[in-house]
Design an enzyme around this catalytic site. Structure first.
Site, mmCIF file in Angstrom:
data_model
loop_
_atom_site.group_PDB
_atom_site.id
_atom_site.type_symbol
_atom_site.label_atom_id
_atom_site.label_comp_id
_atom_site.label_asym_id
_atom_site.label_seq_id
_atom_site.Cartn_x
_atom_site.Cartn_y
_atom_site.Cartn_z
ATOM 1 N N ASN A 11 118.802 15.161 115.543
ATOM 2 C CA ASN A 11 118.250 15.860 114.299
ATOM 3 C C ASN A 11 117.139 16.593 115.378
ATOM 4 O O ASN A 11 115.808 15.971 114.832
ATOM 5 C CB ASN A 11 117.882 15.109 113.074
ATOM 6 N N ARG A 92 122.620 17.676 114.146
ATOM 7 C CA ARG A 92 122.569 19.097 112.502
ATOM 8 C C ARG A 92 121.198 20.239 112.946
ATOM 9 O O ARG A 92 120.638 20.445 114.032
ATOM 10 C CB ARG A 92 121.148 17.740 112.290
ATOM 11 N N HIS A 181 120.230 21.473 103.252
ATOM 12 C CA HIS A 181 120.882 20.171 102.519
ATOM 13 C C HIS A 181 121.836 20.517 102.014
ATOM 14 O O HIS A 181 122.630 19.387 100.941
ATOM 15 C CB HIS A 181 119.829 19.689 101.403
ATOM 16 N N ARG A 242 106.037 22.773 100.731
ATOM 17 C CA ARG A 242 106.285 24.604 100.868
ATOM 18 C C ARG A 242 106.499 25.207 98.987
ATOM 19 O O ARG A 242 106.255 23.827 98.173
ATOM 20 C CB ARG A 242 107.414 24.425 100.913
ATOM 21 N N GLU A 385 122.929 11.907 105.436
ATOM 22 C CA GLU A 385 122.963 13.232 106.687
ATOM 23 C C GLU A 385 124.043 12.766 107.929
ATOM 24 O O GLU A 385 124.902 13.145 108.026
ATOM 25 C CB GLU A 385 122.364 13.431 106.544
#
Ligand code: AMP
Length: 398
Positions: A11, A92, A181, A242, A385
């Site tokens: 990742n 990813r 996601h 965010r 993940e």
């Protein structure tokens, strides 16, 4: 463990590479770690294998140097990846645009397309591409598989994925709701269906992935029908840094009245908003400690966070009509019992009840936190993940 059975999952972020070496069927992790502060003088690797942590500090020039450092540290701890090989490398990749909607074997053309998608994900896709490029150079002949964060949401119903702006502009600029996601939403909804002993195709779920980034999805019979993130990961829930949803008019107002440039507004909304903007901290545990200490800004940030969660919950309840399960995952979702309790408070008329004992029990497994006889199952499902990416990569390589 035979190295050729293992998948290396990478990742790659703008200044970091997270990795895991794991066995895709069992999920057993042989090693994992993180290289951080790539491009700076004080780079660092933390590598964990067989319960032993190895750490090195020093400058890491770029992603290639970062990956080489990972390989050197593997070799030092008894896994020489270049000599022993791996079954595949799973990457990813944040944005697949309209081009990629399933795990994809990387060749030159795929790598070029991932780079081209940088206009949609300027912070993420260039770094993802660098990670792939470095891994190809270090492990020539090993399959490199890209797994896209947007893929699961590719087939959102048109009413959910369309923004009400001029269609010509939207088409020319690739503007639609992509969602992110996706690997996590797909993985935890699958685990949730198994936990309920039901076929995923029969179960309607609302999934809240609440980490530093946060997103919600409405899933009907295994397929998503809406999700909170949009063209970019900025839309939707309140996150660590965010803003999530705002009036888009705020952007023009700031540019006109505060003389901000578009890059300053972008930085404000992506890095200086959300919990950090409201309370000065993006880590949820720190936020909770400040609330306990009577910090009013922290209390307001928490209230805004919960208010937004409940708005999405309400919208998705109506979208789905019948909801079998509400699922919480990721750092906050898996650990913050108070968030789960507050997000679902006073919803018993909708069949949504949280059992306070089950909710606060110390338990790291996938579990039910609603009473057995409640109409809606409320579940906590740890996301994974890396495992989902490893399995996708292994499937594609046969
Ligand atoms: P993630 O992005 O999934 O790694 O989640 C990171 C977020 O989870 C951070 O805001 C952490 O503060 C939060 N988190 C991790 N552990 C806990 C915990 N025990 N209680 C509350 N929040 C937590």
């Amino acid at each position: 463990m035979d190295a050729t059975e293992l998948v290396l999952v990478l990742n790659s972020g703008s200044s970091s590479i997270k990795y895991q070496l794991l066995e895709p069927d069992s999920g057993i992790v042989a090693a994992s770690g993180l290289v951080e502060r790539i491009g700076e003088d004080d780079g660092r690797i933390e590598h964990v294998a067989d319960g032993v942590t190895t750490e090195h500090r020093g400058p890491v020039a770029d992603h290639t140097a970062g990956l080489r450092l990972i390989f050197d540290t593997f070799a030092e701890t008894g896994h020489d990846l270049t000599e022993q090989g791996v079954r595949a490398v799973g990457h990813r990749v944040v944005h697949g645009g309209e081009v990629f909607y399933e795990p994809t074997l990387v060749d030159d053309a795929v790598l070029a397309s991932i780079r081209d998608l940088a206009s949609l994900a300027p912070l993420h896709n260039p770094a993802n591409a660098l990670g792939i490029e470095s891994a190809r150079a270090l492990l020539p002949g090993v399959a490199q598989v890209a797994v896209f964060d947007t893929a699961y949401f590719h087939d959102l119903p048109s009413a959910a994925r369309t923004y009400a702006i001029d269609t010509k502009v939207a088409a020319a600029q690739g503007i639609r709701k992509y969602g992110f996601h996706g690997t996590s939403h797909e993985y935890v909804s699958g685990v949730a269906a198994r936990l309920l002993d039901r076929d995923p195709g029969e179960v309607n779920q609302i999934v809240f992935h609440l980490g530093n980034g946060a997103s919600a999805s409405a899933i009907r019979g295994g397929r998503p029908v809406d999700t909170s993130m949009g063209l970019t990961p900025l839309e939707g829930l309140v996150m660590g840094t965010r803003s999530g949803d705002i009036d888009p008019g705020i952007i023009a107002h700031l540019m006109r009245s505060a003389d901000m440039t578009i890059d300053q507004v972008d930085t404000l909304l992506n890095r200086q908003s959300g919990l950090v903007g409201l309370a000065g901290v993006n880590d949820f545990r720190q936020l909770q400690r400040r609330i306990d200490d009577g910090d009013e800004a922290a209390a307001l940030a928490y209230a805004v966070y919960i208010h937004r969660l409940r708005r999405y919950l309400g919208a998705y309840l109506i979208d789905l009509g019948v909801v079998d399960a509400i699922v919480f995952t990721a750092g906050v979702g898996e650990n913050a019992a108070q968030v789960r309790a507050d997000a679902l408070a006073e919803l018993s008329p909708f069949g949504i009840i949280v059992d306070p004992v089950a909710n606060t029990a110390k338990n790291r497994a996938a579990r039910r936190i609603s009473p057995e006889d409640a109409p809606v199952a409320v579940l906590v499902v740890p996301t994974n993940e890396e495992l989902a990416i490893a399995r996708a990569a292994a499937r594609l390589c046969g």
